[in-house]
Design an enzyme around this catalytic site. Structure first.
Site, mmCIF file in Angstrom:
data_model
loop_
_atom_site.group_PDB
_atom_site.id
_atom_site.type_symbol
_atom_site.label_atom_id
_atom_site.label_comp_id
_atom_site.label_asym_id
_atom_site.label_seq_id
_atom_site.Cartn_x
_atom_site.Cartn_y
_atom_site.Cartn_z
ATOM 1 N N ASP A 109 0.819 -1.215 0.000
ATOM 2 C CA ASP A 109 0.000 0.000 0.000
ATOM 3 C C ASP A 109 0.853 1.267 0.000
ATOM 4 O O ASP A 109 0.471 2.288 0.547
ATOM 5 C CB ASP A 109 -0.951 -0.009 1.201
ATOM 6 C CG ASP A 109 -0.228 -0.194 2.532
ATOM 7 O OD1 ASP A 109 1.002 -0.374 2.514
ATOM 8 O OD2 ASP A 109 -0.893 -0.140 3.574
ATOM 9 N N LYS A 160 3.757 1.043 17.120
ATOM 10 C CA LYS A 160 2.748 2.044 17.520
ATOM 11 C C LYS A 160 2.876 2.490 18.995
ATOM 12 O O LYS A 160 1.962 2.262 19.811
ATOM 13 C CB LYS A 160 1.346 1.507 17.250
ATOM 14 C CG LYS A 160 1.127 1.183 15.775
ATOM 15 C CD LYS A 160 -0.317 0.917 15.433
ATOM 16 C CE LYS A 160 -0.544 0.672 13.963
ATOM 17 N NZ LYS A 160 -0.002 -0.542 13.378
ATOM 18 N N ASP A 219 1.892 5.975 2.538
ATOM 19 C CA ASP A 219 1.047 4.781 2.384
ATOM 20 C C ASP A 219 -0.407 5.248 2.290
ATOM 21 O O ASP A 219 -0.745 6.350 2.712
ATOM 22 C CB ASP A 219 1.261 3.751 3.494
ATOM 23 C CG ASP A 219 0.726 4.181 4.843
ATOM 24 O OD1 ASP A 219 0.107 5.246 4.927
ATOM 25 O OD2 ASP A 219 0.929 3.454 5.821
HETATM 26 P P1 GTP Z 1 -6.025 -2.064 7.750
HETATM 27 O O1 GTP Z 1 -7.012 -3.153 8.026
HETATM 28 O O2 GTP Z 1 -6.666 -0.787 7.342
HETATM 29 O O3 GTP Z 1 -5.023 -1.878 8.845
HETATM 30 O O4 GTP Z 1 -5.174 -2.486 6.439
HETATM 31 P P2 GTP Z 1 -4.355 -3.814 6.122
HETATM 32 O O5 GTP Z 1 -5.182 -5.012 6.361
HETATM 33 O O6 GTP Z 1 -3.839 -3.658 4.742
HETATM 34 O O7 GTP Z 1 -3.197 -3.831 7.188
HETATM 35 P P3 GTP Z 1 -1.780 -3.118 7.163
HETATM 36 O O8 GTP Z 1 -1.877 -1.789 6.513
HETATM 37 O O9 GTP Z 1 -1.219 -3.164 8.516
HETATM 38 O O10 GTP Z 1 -0.946 -4.144 6.263
HETATM 39 C C1 GTP Z 1 0.309 -3.842 5.724
HETATM 40 C C2 GTP Z 1 0.454 -4.643 4.444
HETATM 41 O O11 GTP Z 1 0.409 -6.034 4.729
HETATM 42 C C3 GTP Z 1 -0.671 -4.357 3.462
HETATM 43 O O12 GTP Z 1 -0.132 -4.244 2.173
HETATM 44 C C4 GTP Z 1 -1.581 -5.554 3.614
HETATM 45 O O13 GTP Z 1 -2.280 -5.883 2.420
HETATM 46 C C5 GTP Z 1 -0.629 -6.672 4.016
HETATM 47 N N1 GTP Z 1 -1.265 -7.637 4.917
HETATM 48 C C6 GTP Z 1 -1.819 -7.363 6.129
HETATM 49 N N2 GTP Z 1 -2.311 -8.482 6.679
HETATM 50 C C7 GTP Z 1 -2.059 -9.497 5.797
HETATM 51 C C8 GTP Z 1 -2.350 -10.902 5.821
HETATM 52 O O14 GTP Z 1 -2.931 -11.445 6.762
HETATM 53 N N3 GTP Z 1 -1.951 -11.630 4.730
HETATM 54 C C9 GTP Z 1 -1.308 -11.060 3.665
HETATM 55 N N4 GTP Z 1 -0.981 -11.859 2.629
HETATM 56 N N5 GTP Z 1 -1.024 -9.740 3.612
HETATM 57 C C10 GTP Z 1 -1.390 -8.961 4.680
#
Ligand code: GTP
Length: 349
Positions: A109, A160, A219
């Site tokens: 992201d 955090k 991001d």
């Molecule tokens: P929020 O729910 O809004 O916090 O977004 P998010 O689910 O994308 O979480 P976050 O921004 O913390 O994740 C950072 C990156 O890791 C993002 O690009 C997510 O798509 C990826 N990511 C987070 N959780 C997973 C998971 O369980 N599996 C995979 N494959 N990617 C993940």
């Protein structure tokens, strides 16, 4: 070099627009974020990409027919109903990533100017199991924060920290170079958090290093950050279109293919209209992103808002600061919304 992109998260902070598309496919100035990422990886000497996804994300990505920019692209799926977090997908992709050489891991992201080549260089020179790109942030409290010791070694990593207790302003920029040794730090077959489980352990063993980066880094985690990302990239790649039959464009703006705009409408500054967006007469759109196929009725005002795919904004309606109107939603004639989120396909009067 191989790169794994984490894109299997739920993007809850970007709801309701993320109810219908993964974050990695959000358009940034009318190009999907993942397309920007592929281009940057190819420019940095990456040749193989592994997308760590869930089944639904994989489906959405395959539908998009993105240009692969010469990269070999493979998918590594989280098990059904078991998201693996930010480290679990790395362990899951162990065979695809291999044990021969260090590889890159990215959050999916991000838009950044980080040189992955330089990062790899700095990783190889040190004795790191993991090298994290570190970016200086005004308010580090909503990120992972690193405290450095000698020679860029990270002595402490806090996820955090409460505001005011952050040890430094250096945040985890969501880009890592990892050595294959990392696989022994991640338990298999369960969700594992890189930030909360793996990094603190590596820091305690003096195997975690930082690589400070400057330049553009953002991001798209939240709606305002998504809007800001579009705003920033518009400055670098807007369309040159000020004069057109009957309407005004105030740069920077970007208009997708097939956009139609009625007389006396004013578009911009900082407006992105996706392909086939239809705008009526006397409309004002600024500081906003309107996704493809949306329709904006006569005399409507869209300011500081996100309007989803095929959404319909009725005539005389006002969609103001902080509004997120999801895909296929309808805002009826004359309605005035501020800071409202409208769910997919909902109707608001
Ligand atoms: P929020 O729910 O809004 O916090 O977004 P998010 O689910 O994308 O979480 P976050 O921004 O913390 O994740 C950072 C990156 O890791 C993002 O690009 C997510 O798509 C990826 N990511 C987070 N959780 C997973 C998971 O369980 N599996 C995979 N494959 N990617 C993940």
């Amino acid at each position: 070099m191989k790169a794994l992109i984490l894109i299997g998260g739920f993007g809850t902070r970007l709801r309701p627009l993320s109810c219908t598309r993964p974050k990695a496919l959000f358009p940034i100035v009318n190009k999907p974020l993942l397309q920007w990422t592929f281009e940057k990886l190819a420019e940095n000497g990456v040749d193989q990409v592994i997308l760590a996804v869930n089944k639904l994300t994989e489906f959405h990505i395959r539908q998009q027919h993105l240009s692969k920019c010469g990269l070999t692209v493979k998918y590594s799926l989280d098990p059904p109903k078991m998201p693996l977090g930010t480290a679990g997908p790395i362990k899951k992709a162990e065979k695809l990533l291999g044990h021969e050489e260090p590889f890159l891991v990215l959050n999916g992201d991000l838009i950044t100017e980080i040189s992955y080549r330089e990062m790899l260089q700095s990783h190889v020179e040190g004795k790191a199991v993991a090298t994290i790109a570190l970016h200086e942030a005004e308010d580090p409290s909503s990120y992972g924060v690193a405290e450095l010791a000698d020679c860029n070694r990270i002595k402490r990593f806090v996820e955090k920290p409460p505001r005011g207790t952050e040890p430094t302003k250096l945040i985890n920029a969501g880009v890592y170079v990892l050595s294959p040794k990392i696989f022994s730090y991640i338990p298999a077959d369960r969700a594992v958090s890189m930030e909360r489980e793996v990094f603190p352990k590596l820091a305690a063993e003096n195997a975690l290093f930082g690589h400070q980066v400057g330049g553009l880094w953002i991001d798209i985690g939240k709606p305002e950050e998504y809007l800001q990302t579009n705003r920033m990239l518009l400055e670098t790649c807007c369309d040159k279109l000020q004069k057109n039959g009957g309407f005004t464009c105030k740069e920077p703006v970007a208009l997708g293919k097939g956009v139609s705009i009625g007389e006396n409408s004013v578009i911009g500054p900082h407006a992105v209209l996706g392909k086939n967006v239809s705008v009526g007469r006397n409309v004002q759109i600024r500081d906003s992103v309107v996704f493809e196929d949306a329709q904006i009725g006569d005399n409507a005002v869209v300011v500081g808002a996100l309007v989803g795919e095929a959404a319909r904004i009725g005539r005389d309606a006002q969609i103001l600061e902080g509004c997120v109107v999801a895909d296929h939603a309808k805002v009826k004639e004359g309605a005035s919304l501020t800071k409202m989120h409208v769910c997919p396909a909902k109707e608001v009067t």
